[in-house]
Write a protein that holds these residues in place. Structure first.
Motif, PDB file in Angstrom:
ATOM      1  N   ILE A  13       0.612  -1.500   0.167  1.00 20.48           N
ATOM      2  CA  ILE A  13      -0.351   0.099  -0.342  1.00 20.48           C
ATOM      3  C   ILE A  13       0.994   1.227   0.344  1.00 20.48           C
ATOM      4  CG2 ILE A  13      -1.881   1.481   1.307  1.00 20.48           C
ATOM      5  CD1 ILE A  13      -2.467  -1.581   0.489  1.00 20.48           C
ATOM      6  N   ARG A  14       0.648   2.404  -0.777  1.00 23.06           N
ATOM      7  CA  ARG A  14       1.099   3.127  -1.116  1.00 23.06           C
ATOM      8  C   ARG A  14       0.264   4.493  -0.566  1.00 23.06           C
ATOM      9  NH1 ARG A  14       5.968   1.382  -2.910  1.00 23.06           N
ATOM     10  NH2 ARG A  14       6.340  -1.073  -4.145  1.00 23.06           N
ATOM     11  N   LEU A  15       0.831   5.064   0.309  1.00 21.35           N
ATOM     12  CA  LEU A  15       0.169   6.096   0.510  1.00 21.35           C
ATOM     13  C   LEU A  15       0.232   8.090  -0.306  1.00 21.35           C
ATOM     14  CD1 LEU A  15      -0.887   5.833   3.980  1.00 21.35           C
ATOM     15  CD2 LEU A  15      -2.408   5.037   1.638  1.00 21.35           C
ATOM     16  N   ASP A  16      -0.379   8.544  -0.587  1.00 22.44           N
ATOM     17  CA  ASP A  16       0.017   9.981  -0.731  1.00 22.44           C
ATOM     18  C   ASP A  16       1.360  10.945   0.291  1.00 22.44           C
ATOM     19  OD1 ASP A  16      -1.069  10.887   0.834  1.00 22.44           O
ATOM     20  OD2 ASP A  16      -2.841  11.736  -0.266  1.00 22.44           O
ATOM     21  N   ASN A  17       1.773  10.427   1.431  1.00 23.61           N
ATOM     22  CA  ASN A  17       2.461  10.991   2.293  1.00 23.61           C
ATOM     23  C   ASN A  17       3.761  10.243   2.056  1.00 23.61           C
ATOM     24  OD1 ASN A  17       1.806   8.413   3.351  1.00 23.61           O
ATOM     25  ND2 ASN A  17       1.303   9.788   5.224  1.00 23.61           N
ATOM     26  N   GLY A  18       3.553   9.279   1.167  1.00 23.70           N
ATOM     27  CA  GLY A  18       5.183   8.908   0.881  1.00 23.70           C
ATOM     28  C   GLY A  18       5.562   7.833   1.628  1.00 23.70           C
ATOM     29  N   VAL A  19       4.673   7.002   2.763  1.00 15.26           N
ATOM     30  CA  VAL A  19       4.562   6.110   3.342  1.00 15.26           C
ATOM     31  C   VAL A  19       3.947   4.591   2.869  1.00 15.26           C
ATOM     32  CG1 VAL A  19       3.430   4.601   5.170  1.00 15.26           C
ATOM     33  CG2 VAL A  19       3.635   6.997   5.730  1.00 15.26           C
ATOM     34  N   VAL A  20       4.734   3.936   2.970  1.00 10.71           N
ATOM     35  CA  VAL A  20       4.491   2.300   2.496  1.00 10.71           C
ATOM     36  C   VAL A  20       4.869   1.103   3.439  1.00 10.71           C
ATOM     37  CG1 VAL A  20       5.468   0.541   0.509  1.00 10.71           C
ATOM     38  CG2 VAL A  20       5.866   3.126   0.322  1.00 10.71           C
ATOM     39  N   PHE A  21       3.226   0.373   3.374  1.00 13.65           N
ATOM     40  CA  PHE A  21       3.164  -0.679   4.001  1.00 13.65           C
ATOM     41  C   PHE A  21       2.962  -1.783   2.956  1.00 13.65           C
ATOM     42  CE2 PHE A  21       0.925   2.837   6.148  1.00 13.65           C
ATOM     43  CZ  PHE A  21       1.197   2.432   7.833  1.00 13.65           C
ATOM     44  N   HIS A  22       3.134  -2.564   3.365  1.00  8.69           N
ATOM     45  CA  HIS A  22       3.385  -4.124   3.304  1.00  8.69           C
ATOM     46  C   HIS A  22       2.426  -5.032   4.292  1.00  8.69           C
ATOM     47  CE1 HIS A  22       4.160  -7.844   0.785  1.00  8.69           C
ATOM     48  NE2 HIS A  22       4.359  -8.673   2.346  1.00  8.69           N
ATOM     49  N   ASN A  23       1.049  -5.025   3.942  1.00  2.00           N
ATOM     50  CA  ASN A  23      -0.113  -6.081   3.947  1.00  2.00           C
ATOM     51  C   ASN A  23      -0.287  -7.605   4.105  1.00  2.00           C
ATOM     52  OD1 ASN A  23      -0.104  -3.278   5.427  1.00  2.00           O
ATOM     53  ND2 ASN A  23      -2.119  -2.612   4.594  1.00  2.00           N
ATOM     54  N   THR A  24       0.116  -8.065   4.769  1.00  2.00           N
ATOM     55  CA  THR A  24      -0.445 -10.244   4.746  1.00  2.00           C
ATOM     56  C   THR A  24      -1.899 -10.068   5.004  1.00  2.00           C
ATOM     57  OG1 THR A  24       2.164 -10.090   4.359  1.00  2.00           O
ATOM     58  CG2 THR A  24       0.473 -12.341   4.580  1.00  2.00           C
ATOM     59  N   PHE A  25      -2.404 -10.286   4.800  1.00  2.00           N
ATOM     60  CA  PHE A  25      -3.844 -11.548   4.918  1.00  2.00           C
ATOM     61  C   PHE A  25      -4.147 -12.891   5.715  1.00  2.00           C
ATOM     62  CE2 PHE A  25      -4.544  -7.464   2.265  1.00  2.00           C
ATOM     63  CZ  PHE A  25      -4.953  -5.853   3.690  1.00  2.00           C
ATOM     64  N   ALA A  26      -4.697 -13.022   6.208  1.00  2.00           N
ATOM     65  CA  ALA A  26      -4.944 -14.094   6.546  1.00  2.00           C
ATOM     66  C   ALA A  26      -6.143 -14.620   5.307  1.00  2.00           C
ATOM     67  CB  ALA A  26      -5.433 -14.154   8.006  1.00  2.00           C
TER      68      ALA A  26
END
Length: 111
Positions: A13-26
């Motif tokens: 997930i790449r947000l407009d404020n430069g923060v990037v998350f890696h999300n792993t869903f069950a």
């Protein structure tokens, strides 16, 4: 496995404020591990319980509460690969919130 488009998968997930998350869903779509992989909040991770509603075909409202006290909600649109994110947290003796937009990209593991 549920019918949720994200269940059992991982996304950046790449947000407009430069923060990037890696999300792993069950596989069941009821839990997620998020990792902060870039931007101002890089380095943290947590496993959270999810609250999910399909609001339109392949569009989901996904919310969770973090140990920090933050409440987070994402509208994830798998047709457009866009995310709208809301976060509410304690700050300055009260609560504050912020809204961001971004993209989601599935991360496929090994071939």
């Amino acid at each position: 496995m549920t019918d949720f488009a994200f269940a059992g998968k991982s996304f950046d997930i790449r947000l407009d404020n430069g923060v990037v998350f890696h999300n792993t869903f069950a596989v069941e779509g009821n839990r997620m591990v998020y990792e902060k992989i870039d931007g101002a909040v890089e380095g943290g991770s947590e496993e959270v319980e999810l609250f999910v509603a399909e609001v339109a075909s392949r569009m989901y409202l996904v919310g969770w509460n973090e140990v920090s006290g933050a409440a987070v909600a994402h509208v994830m649109d798998f047709k457009t690969k866009r995310v709208t994110a809301f976060r509410s947290l304690d700050a300055g003796g009260g609560r504050t919130g912020e809204v961001h937009t971004g993209t989601l990209e599935e991360v496929k593991r090994g071939g």
